[in-house]
Design a protein around this motif. Structure first.
Motif, PDB file in Angstrom:
ATOM      1  N   GLY A 176       0.800  -1.217   0.000  1.00 19.58           N
ATOM      2  CA  GLY A 176       0.000   0.000   0.000  1.00 19.58           C
ATOM      3  C   GLY A 176       0.832   1.266   0.000  1.00 19.58           C
ATOM      4  O   GLY A 176       0.296   2.362  -0.040  1.00 19.58           O
ATOM      5  N   GLY A 177       2.157   1.122   0.061  1.00 20.22           N
ATOM      6  CA  GLY A 177       3.046   2.284   0.072  1.00 20.22           C
ATOM      7  C   GLY A 177       3.227   2.886  -1.306  1.00 20.22           C
ATOM      8  O   GLY A 177       2.662   2.405  -2.297  1.00 20.22           O
ATOM      9  N   PRO A 178       4.037   3.940  -1.393  1.00 16.34           N
ATOM     10  CA  PRO A 178       4.188   4.645  -2.666  1.00 16.34           C
ATOM     11  C   PRO A 178       4.850   3.818  -3.774  1.00 16.34           C
ATOM     12  O   PRO A 178       4.678   4.124  -4.938  1.00 16.34           O
ATOM     13  N   HIS A 179       5.574   2.792  -3.420  1.00 16.02           N
ATOM     14  CA  HIS A 179       6.252   1.966  -4.425  1.00 16.02           C
ATOM     15  C   HIS A 179       5.693   0.545  -4.472  1.00 16.02           C
ATOM     16  O   HIS A 179       6.354  -0.366  -4.946  1.00 16.02           O
ATOM     17  N   ALA A 180       4.467   0.343  -3.979  1.00 19.04           N
ATOM     18  CA  ALA A 180       3.919  -1.006  -3.841  1.00 19.04           C
ATOM     19  C   ALA A 180       3.577  -1.664  -5.168  1.00 19.04           C
ATOM     20  O   ALA A 180       3.645  -2.880  -5.291  1.00 19.04           O
ATOM     21  N   ALA A 181       3.212  -0.884  -6.170  1.00 19.93           N
ATOM     22  CA  ALA A 181       2.757  -1.470  -7.436  1.00 19.93           C
ATOM     23  C   ALA A 181       3.929  -1.698  -8.392  1.00 19.93           C
ATOM     24  O   ALA A 181       4.802  -0.857  -8.547  1.00 19.93           O
ATOM     25  N   ASP A 182       3.920  -2.872  -9.008  1.00 17.29           N
ATOM     26  CA  ASP A 182       4.875  -3.166 -10.075  1.00 17.29           C
ATOM     27  C   ASP A 182       4.323  -2.608 -11.374  1.00 17.29           C
ATOM     28  O   ASP A 182       3.117  -2.452 -11.537  1.00 17.29           O
ATOM     29  N   THR A 183       5.203  -2.329 -12.287  1.00 17.94           N
ATOM     30  CA  THR A 183       4.763  -1.980 -13.635  1.00 17.94           C
ATOM     31  C   THR A 183       5.316  -3.038 -14.573  1.00 17.94           C
ATOM     32  O   THR A 183       6.360  -3.626 -14.310  1.00 17.94           O
ATOM     33  N   ASP A 184       4.592  -3.319 -15.633  1.00 17.76           N
ATOM     34  CA  ASP A 184       5.116  -4.289 -16.586  1.00 17.76           C
ATOM     35  C   ASP A 184       4.976  -3.746 -17.996  1.00 17.76           C
ATOM     36  O   ASP A 184       4.021  -3.053 -18.317  1.00 17.76           O
ATOM     37  N   ALA A 185       5.979  -4.047 -18.797  1.00 16.75           N
ATOM     38  CA  ALA A 185       6.011  -3.628 -20.196  1.00 16.75           C
ATOM     39  C   ALA A 185       6.103  -4.877 -21.052  1.00 16.75           C
ATOM     40  O   ALA A 185       6.835  -5.813 -20.708  1.00 16.75           O
ATOM     41  N   PRO A 186       5.387  -4.915 -22.177  1.00 12.08           N
ATOM     42  CA  PRO A 186       5.455  -6.104 -23.037  1.00 12.08           C
ATOM     43  C   PRO A 186       6.832  -6.237 -23.697  1.00 12.08           C
ATOM     44  O   PRO A 186       7.415  -5.245 -24.134  1.00 12.08           O
ATOM     45  N   VAL A 187       7.343  -7.449 -23.710  1.00 13.76           N
ATOM     46  CA  VAL A 187       8.621  -7.758 -24.362  1.00 13.76           C
ATOM     47  C   VAL A 187       8.508  -9.131 -25.018  1.00 13.76           C
ATOM     48  O   VAL A 187       7.571  -9.876 -24.763  1.00 13.76           O
ATOM     49  N   THR A 188       9.476  -9.444 -25.837  1.00 17.31           N
ATOM     50  CA  THR A 188       9.605 -10.788 -26.371  1.00 17.31           C
ATOM     51  C   THR A 188      10.792 -11.422 -25.672  1.00 17.31           C
ATOM     52  O   THR A 188      11.895 -10.860 -25.669  1.00 17.31           O
ATOM     53  N   ALA A 189      10.575 -12.557 -25.044  1.00 23.37           N
ATOM     54  CA  ALA A 189      11.646 -13.261 -24.333  1.00 23.37           C
ATOM     55  C   ALA A 189      12.134 -14.416 -25.202  1.00 23.37           C
ATOM     56  O   ALA A 189      11.343 -15.092 -25.859  1.00 23.37           O
ATOM     57  N   THR A 190      13.445 -14.631 -25.194  1.00 21.82           N
ATOM     58  CA  THR A 190      14.056 -15.697 -25.984  1.00 21.82           C
ATOM     59  C   THR A 190      14.787 -16.654 -25.062  1.00 21.82           C
ATOM     60  O   THR A 190      15.539 -16.216 -24.181  1.00 21.82           O
ATOM     61  N   ALA A 191      14.585 -17.953 -25.270  1.00 22.02           N
ATOM     62  CA  ALA A 191      15.230 -18.982 -24.454  1.00 22.02           C
ATOM     63  C   ALA A 191      16.096 -19.879 -25.335  1.00 22.02           C
ATOM     64  O   ALA A 191      15.776 -20.112 -26.500  1.00 22.02           O
TER      65      ALA A 191
END
Length: 140
Positions: free
Chosen positions: A102-117
């Motif tokens: 609930g703090g000011p940095h509690a939420a993550d953000t996510d950006a779409p990427v292509t991951a390669t394995a």
């Protein structure tokens, strides 16, 4: 001399996510990628836009594109796997490795990427960088 007998082994090479036992704390909420008998890993050198592998997260419904290489630099013949993923980042309070709910940095953000394995047995042949087998899962 006995006649030769040939056996043919047919393996399902469909890429799949493998989940750990829920009591293994270190990888709870993560998945590994396998294709046939091979375990795959995400190596830093393969990720787009230099997204750190520690920020990668896979979707539970991940669909993998198989990309054959006749001569992957430093590795040789290989089949890499690409999938839609997310780069998950979040701030931390005062540089600490945890956050207050609930703090000011509690939420993550996510950006779409292509991951390669790449197949696990072929990693660490193309320069220094991080590597992960167990990657966090997003959603449900």
């Amino acid at each position: 001399m006995a006649p030769r007998r040939h056996r043919r082994l047919h393996l399902d090479l469909t890429p799949r996510l493998t989940l750990p036992h829920p009591r293994i704390d270190a990888v709870r909420g993560c998945a590994a990628v396998e294709r046939g008998p091979l375990v795959y890993c995400f190596e830093q050198t393969d990720q787009q836009d230099s997204v750190p592998v520690d920020e990668l997260a896979l979707f539970r419904d991940a669909v993998f594109e198989e990309v054959p290489h006749s001569d992957l630099e430093g590795v040789g013949p290989s089949v890499t796997l690409r999938t839609r993923a997310a780069a998950v980042t979040g701030g931390h309070e005062a540089g600490l490795p945890y956050r207050t709910a609930g703090g000011p940095h509690a939420a993550d953000t996510d950006a779409p990427v292509t991951a390669t394995a790449v197949p696990y047995f072929q990693w660490d042949n193309r320069g220094d960088g991080a590597m992960r087998v167990w990657v966090p899962l997003l959603g449900g």
